[in-house]
Motif scaffolding. Structure first.
Motif, PDB file in Angstrom:
ATOM      1  N   TRP A   7       0.837  -1.212   0.000  1.00  0.00           N
ATOM      2  CA  TRP A   7       0.000   0.000   0.000  1.00  0.00           C
ATOM      3  C   TRP A   7       0.866   1.254   0.000  1.00  0.00           C
ATOM      4  CZ3 TRP A   7      -0.564   3.069   4.675  1.00  0.00           C
ATOM      5  CH2 TRP A   7      -1.452   4.157   4.528  1.00  0.00           C
ATOM      6  N   LEU A   8       1.957   1.227   0.794  1.00  0.00           N
ATOM      7  CA  LEU A   8       2.868   2.371   0.849  1.00  0.00           C
ATOM      8  C   LEU A   8       3.516   2.619  -0.517  1.00  0.00           C
ATOM      9  CD1 LEU A   8       4.271   4.550   2.575  1.00  0.00           C
ATOM     10  CD2 LEU A   8       5.997   2.833   3.186  1.00  0.00           C
ATOM     11  N   ALA A   9       3.817   1.533  -1.232  1.00  0.00           N
ATOM     12  CA  ALA A   9       4.406   1.673  -2.561  1.00  0.00           C
ATOM     13  C   ALA A   9       3.449   2.374  -3.522  1.00  0.00           C
ATOM     14  CB  ALA A   9       4.779   0.293  -3.109  1.00  0.00           C
ATOM     15  N   LEU A  10       2.140   2.227  -3.294  1.00  0.00           N
ATOM     16  CA  LEU A  10       1.144   2.864  -4.157  1.00  0.00           C
ATOM     17  C   LEU A  10       0.977   4.354  -3.846  1.00  0.00           C
ATOM     18  CD1 LEU A  10      -1.702   0.172  -4.266  1.00  0.00           C
ATOM     19  CD2 LEU A  10      -0.028   0.700  -6.064  1.00  0.00           C
ATOM     20  N   ILE A  11       1.011   4.711  -2.565  1.00  0.00           N
ATOM     21  CA  ILE A  11       0.729   6.108  -2.198  1.00  0.00           C
ATOM     22  C   ILE A  11       1.969   6.986  -2.259  1.00  0.00           C
ATOM     23  CG2 ILE A  11      -1.196   5.380  -0.733  1.00  0.00           C
ATOM     24  CD1 ILE A  11       0.552   6.041   1.700  1.00  0.00           C
ATOM     25  N   GLY A  12       3.168   6.363  -2.278  1.00  0.00           N
ATOM     26  CA  GLY A  12       4.386   7.152  -2.389  1.00  0.00           C
ATOM     27  C   GLY A  12       4.927   7.614  -1.039  1.00  0.00           C
TER      28      GLY A  12
ATOM     29  N   THR B  71       4.404  10.462   4.832  1.00  0.00           N
ATOM     30  CA  THR B  71       4.862  10.115   6.182  1.00  0.00           C
ATOM     31  C   THR B  71       3.819   9.311   6.949  1.00  0.00           C
ATOM     32  OG1 THR B  71       6.222  12.114   6.269  1.00  0.00           O
ATOM     33  CG2 THR B  71       5.757  11.021   8.361  1.00  0.00           C
ATOM     34  N   TYR B  72       2.538   9.678   6.802  1.00  0.00           N
ATOM     35  CA  TYR B  72       1.493   8.953   7.518  1.00  0.00           C
ATOM     36  C   TYR B  72       1.446   7.486   7.082  1.00  0.00           C
ATOM     37  CZ  TYR B  72      -1.715   8.939   3.494  1.00  0.00           C
ATOM     38  OH  TYR B  72      -2.300   8.708   2.265  1.00  0.00           O
ATOM     39  N   GLY B  73       1.700   7.237   5.792  1.00  0.00           N
ATOM     40  CA  GLY B  73       1.711   5.865   5.298  1.00  0.00           C
ATOM     41  C   GLY B  73       2.856   5.060   5.886  1.00  0.00           C
ATOM     42  N   LEU B  74       4.034   5.685   5.986  1.00  0.00           N
ATOM     43  CA  LEU B  74       5.184   5.012   6.588  1.00  0.00           C
ATOM     44  C   LEU B  74       4.914   4.704   8.055  1.00  0.00           C
ATOM     45  CD1 LEU B  74       8.092   4.001   6.337  1.00  0.00           C
ATOM     46  CD2 LEU B  74       8.872   6.332   6.858  1.00  0.00           C
ATOM     47  N   VAL B  75       4.304   5.656   8.760  1.00  0.00           N
ATOM     48  CA  VAL B  75       3.986   5.451  10.183  1.00  0.00           C
ATOM     49  C   VAL B  75       3.037   4.274  10.351  1.00  0.00           C
ATOM     50  CG1 VAL B  75       2.799   6.448  12.176  1.00  0.00           C
ATOM     51  CG2 VAL B  75       4.425   7.831  10.867  1.00  0.00           C
ATOM     52  N   ILE B  76       1.986   4.212   9.544  1.00  0.00           N
ATOM     53  CA  ILE B  76       1.014   3.118   9.652  1.00  0.00           C
ATOM     54  C   ILE B  76       1.673   1.772   9.353  1.00  0.00           C
ATOM     55  CG2 ILE B  76      -1.055   2.110   8.584  1.00  0.00           C
ATOM     56  CD1 ILE B  76      -2.081   4.987   8.188  1.00  0.00           C
ATOM     57  N   ALA B  77       2.499   1.728   8.311  1.00  0.00           N
ATOM     58  CA  ALA B  77       3.174   0.476   7.949  1.00  0.00           C
ATOM     59  C   ALA B  77       4.113   0.023   9.063  1.00  0.00           C
ATOM     60  CB  ALA B  77       3.940   0.658   6.642  1.00  0.00           C
ATOM     61  N   ILE B  78       4.842   0.964   9.652  1.00  0.00           N
ATOM     62  CA  ILE B  78       5.784   0.626  10.725  1.00  0.00           C
ATOM     63  C   ILE B  78       5.036   0.155  11.969  1.00  0.00           C
ATOM     64  CG2 ILE B  78       7.477   1.592  12.325  1.00  0.00           C
ATOM     65  CD1 ILE B  78       8.568   1.005   9.536  1.00  0.00           C
ATOM     66  N   ILE B  79       3.929   0.801  12.302  1.00  0.00           N
ATOM     67  CA  ILE B  79       3.136   0.365  13.471  1.00  0.00           C
ATOM     68  C   ILE B  79       2.674  -1.076  13.279  1.00  0.00           C
ATOM     69  CG2 ILE B  79       0.940   0.672  14.691  1.00  0.00           C
ATOM     70  CD1 ILE B  79       1.248   3.686  14.296  1.00  0.00           C
ATOM     71  N   ALA B  80       2.080  -1.357  12.143  1.00  0.00           N
ATOM     72  CA  ALA B  80       1.534  -2.698  11.899  1.00  0.00           C
ATOM     73  C   ALA B  80       2.638  -3.757  11.887  1.00  0.00           C
ATOM     74  CB  ALA B  80       0.780  -2.708  10.572  1.00  0.00           C
ATOM     75  N   ASP B  81       3.702  -3.488  11.159  1.00  0.00           N
ATOM     76  CA  ASP B  81       4.751  -4.490  10.986  1.00  0.00           C
ATOM     77  C   ASP B  81       5.567  -4.699  12.256  1.00  0.00           C
ATOM     78  OD1 ASP B  81       6.221  -6.238   9.045  1.00  0.00           O
ATOM     79  OD2 ASP B  81       7.868  -4.927   9.615  1.00  0.00           O
ATOM     80  N   ASN B  82       5.919  -3.622  12.949  1.00  0.00           N
ATOM     81  CA  ASN B  82       6.829  -3.752  14.093  1.00  0.00           C
ATOM     82  C   ASN B  82       6.150  -4.261  15.355  1.00  0.00           C
ATOM     83  OD1 ASN B  82       8.407  -2.378  12.152  1.00  0.00           O
ATOM     84  ND2 ASN B  82       9.705  -1.557  13.759  1.00  0.00           N
ATOM     85  N   ILE B  83       4.910  -3.895  15.578  1.00  0.00           N
ATOM     86  CA  ILE B  83       4.203  -4.459  16.738  1.00  0.00           C
ATOM     87  C   ILE B  83       4.056  -5.965  16.566  1.00  0.00           C
ATOM     88  CG2 ILE B  83       1.970  -4.599  17.914  1.00  0.00           C
ATOM     89  CD1 ILE B  83       1.728  -1.621  17.735  1.00  0.00           C
ATOM     90  N   THR B  84       3.652  -6.376  15.375  1.00  0.00           N
ATOM     91  CA  THR B  84       3.546  -7.813  15.099  1.00  0.00           C
ATOM     92  C   THR B  84       4.896  -8.507  15.219  1.00  0.00           C
ATOM     93  OG1 THR B  84       1.693  -7.434  13.596  1.00  0.00           O
ATOM     94  CG2 THR B  84       2.866  -9.515  13.379  1.00  0.00           C
ATOM     95  N   GLY B  85       5.950  -7.858  14.676  1.00  0.00           N
ATOM     96  CA  GLY B  85       7.283  -8.443  14.750  1.00  0.00           C
ATOM     97  C   GLY B  85       7.782  -8.576  16.169  1.00  0.00           C
ATOM     98  N   GLY B  86       7.515  -7.578  17.014  1.00  0.00           N
ATOM     99  CA  GLY B  86       7.926  -7.651  18.414  1.00  0.00           C
ATOM    100  C   GLY B  86       7.242  -8.786  19.152  1.00  0.00           C
ATOM    101  N   MET B  87       5.949  -8.948  18.917  1.00  0.00           N
ATOM    102  CA  MET B  87       5.219 -10.054  19.517  1.00  0.00           C
ATOM    103  C   MET B  87       5.794 -11.391  19.056  1.00  0.00           C
ATOM    104  SD  MET B  87       1.295  -8.639  19.103  1.00  0.00           S
ATOM    105  CE  MET B  87       0.590 -10.191  19.641  1.00  0.00           C
ATOM    106  N   ALA B  88       6.043 -11.505  17.752  1.00  0.00           N
ATOM    107  CA  ALA B  88       6.532 -12.769  17.193  1.00  0.00           C
ATOM    108  C   ALA B  88       7.891 -13.151  17.758  1.00  0.00           C
ATOM    109  CB  ALA B  88       6.602 -12.658  15.668  1.00  0.00           C
ATOM    110  N   ILE B  89       8.788 -12.182  17.902  1.00  0.00           N
ATOM    111  CA  ILE B  89      10.139 -12.472  18.381  1.00  0.00           C
ATOM    112  C   ILE B  89      10.113 -12.985  19.811  1.00  0.00           C
ATOM    113  CG2 ILE B  89      12.347 -11.422  19.003  1.00  0.00           C
ATOM    114  CD1 ILE B  89      11.970  -9.565  16.568  1.00  0.00           C
TER     115      ILE B  89
END
Length: 459
Positions: A343-348, A351-369
């Motif tokens: 989705w971030l690749a589509l919107i370019g 900053t808000y898109g990067l923030v949303i992507a980082i929130i989703a990916d990193n919270i999940t990654g922290g839980m998984a680790i």
């Protein structure tokens, strides 16, 4: 296999235990080199104009972490001259690896990639092998140093230190490179390895013994050799090889039977999507139009906070619901959250898109680790901690690291949107295998041989 019960909760007091606190600094030492031969290294090369295809292939430098099981038996059993006598087997290998990393990073700092890319690659390989060896020794120390019911706390402080190191090697290095130069950034990172060296000199060596079942297994080796014509050095080397290399794998497969294959397949696919996409994360941000400062502040610094929140949340949920539900949940969430980068690749470069992507990916990654560390620790026998944990962590990273070498070709061919869709698809088998584990090797019904719940060795 059975679930152990009766552990007395210590609350937050567990984080005041010296060995739990020590894992914070050892985690920092373990995490520091990772990005310096991975994401930050890729950003350095891309920033000076190296092609994506070359960057993708250079990601194979990090494959040392995926094949460390090949020399883990040496770390498990072989002493280092002088150091082992002074520090003990775990601390000796930690210190030797930390010195190797510091020297290699200093070598990278003193070399110009545009003039001597091959030499920078050699130093990166040495740093990666030192880092992988340090991981073997620290993982073994962490599993052996405290009881099973304190492993979640050990994992939490380890992950915290590890992620702070990633911040230093990610955002920190990017800021230093932005203000000064990439060579200055790598020189500063080499100096920070002193944190791990000092900690290794201060901590105490854990004391463990072989449990009765393992002792019987190893006695079969000596009995077998007594019935052969092996003598002298030949007998000693054969006994060492069987005890250090064969017995750890025999023990694991004896305890799990055919379910061991499913366990290894699950471990091998659990983080494959994150590792695959992580190789080109920084080049993706740069190509999209984000500045190095934005990447440092959002992807690295803000991402660290999200990862730590995820790790803490994972620890709380594991304590409440057990490991199994979290393994299943994070196995599904990891590939799903990877789609936020499509989705971030589509919107370019929003900053808000990067923030949303980082929130989703990193919270999940922290839980998984945090969940995965607790699970892998529960699978080991303390007689073979380094070798077995290295097996699990090597299996965990090898598929993603191998496929990561082709990420540059894929991204250049299909574009960033479909690149991240592919990464998400690669993560789906882990979800199906996690469900299968509930039937044949339930993650919450494992017993760690060789240790009681109070961390005293089984006689």
């Amino acid at each position: 296999m059975s679930v152990r019960t009766g552990e007395q909760p210590e609350g937050f007091r567990v984080y005041l235990r010296p060995r739990v606190l020590g894992m914070l600094l050892l985690g920092f030492s373990a995490g520091l080199p990772l990005l310096l031969v991975g994401g930050t290294f890729s950003a350095w090369l891309r920033d000076i104009g190296v092609e994506l295809t070359a960057i993708g292939f250079l990601s194979w430098v990090g494959i040392a972490h995926s094949i460390k099981v090949l020399w883990a038996p040496v770390v498990d059993r072989a002493p280092l001259p002088l150091l082992s006598r002074l520090l003990g087997r775990r601390r000796a290998w930690m210190l030797a690896a930390q010195i190797t990393i510091a020297v290699s990073l200093a070598g990278m700092a003193l070399t110009n990639p545009l003039e001597n890319l091959w030499l920078v690659a050699v130093f990166a390989v040495l740093s990666a092998f030192g880092s992988a060896t340090q991981d073997v020794a620290i993982d073994a120390y962490r599993v052996e140093a405290e009881a099973r019911h304190r492993q979640a706390a050990m994992a939490a402080t380890y992950v915290t230190g590890y992620r702070v190191a990633l911040l230093a090697a990610g955002a920190g290095a990017l800021h230093v490179a932005n203000i000064g130069s990439w060579n200055l950034a790598y020189g500063a990172m080499a100096a920070l390895m002193g944190v791990g060296m000092l900690t290794t000199l201060i901590i105490r060596e854990p004391a463990v013994t072989i449990d009765r079942a393992t002792a019987i297994l190893e006695k079969r080796v000596t009995d077998y050799l007594d019935d052969t014509d092996h003598q002298g050095m030949r007998r000693d080397l054969t006994a060492w090889f069987i005890g250090a290399v064969i017995c750890p794998f025999a023990d694991f497969f004896k305890r799990y039977g055919m379910a061991a294959v499913v366990v290894l397949l699950f471990i091998g696919t659990f983080r494959i999507s994150d590792i695959f996409m992580g190789v080109l994360a920084n080049p993706f941000y740069l190509d999209l139009g984000f500045s190095k400062a934005e990447i440092a502040n959002v992807a690295a610094a803000f991402g660290l906070a999200m990862t730590l929140i995820g790790a803490a949340l994972g620890g709380v949920l594991v304590a409440r619901f057990g490991i199994a539900p979290l393994l299943i949940g994070t196995a599904l969430m990891a590939p799903v959250t990877n789609l936020t980068f499509s989705w971030l690749a589509l919107i370019g470069p929003e900053t808000y898109g990067l923030v949303i992507a980082i929130i989703a990916d990193n919270i999940t990654g922290g839980m998984a680790i945090s969940v995965l560390i607790a699970y892998l620790s529960s699978l080991t026998n303390t007689a073979y901690t380094a070798t077995q944990y290295a097996l699990f962590s090597s299996v965990m990273t090898l598929p993603g690291q191998f496929l990561g070498g082709f990420t540059g070709i894929l991204a250049a061919s299909v574009g960033w949107f479909w690149f991240f869709v592919t990464a998400a698809i690669l993560g789906l088998p882990a979800f199906l295998l996690a469900i299968l584990l509930l039937r044949i090797a339930h993650p919450d019904q494992v017993e760690r041989p060789g240790m009681r719940d109070d961390n005293s060795a089984v006689p």
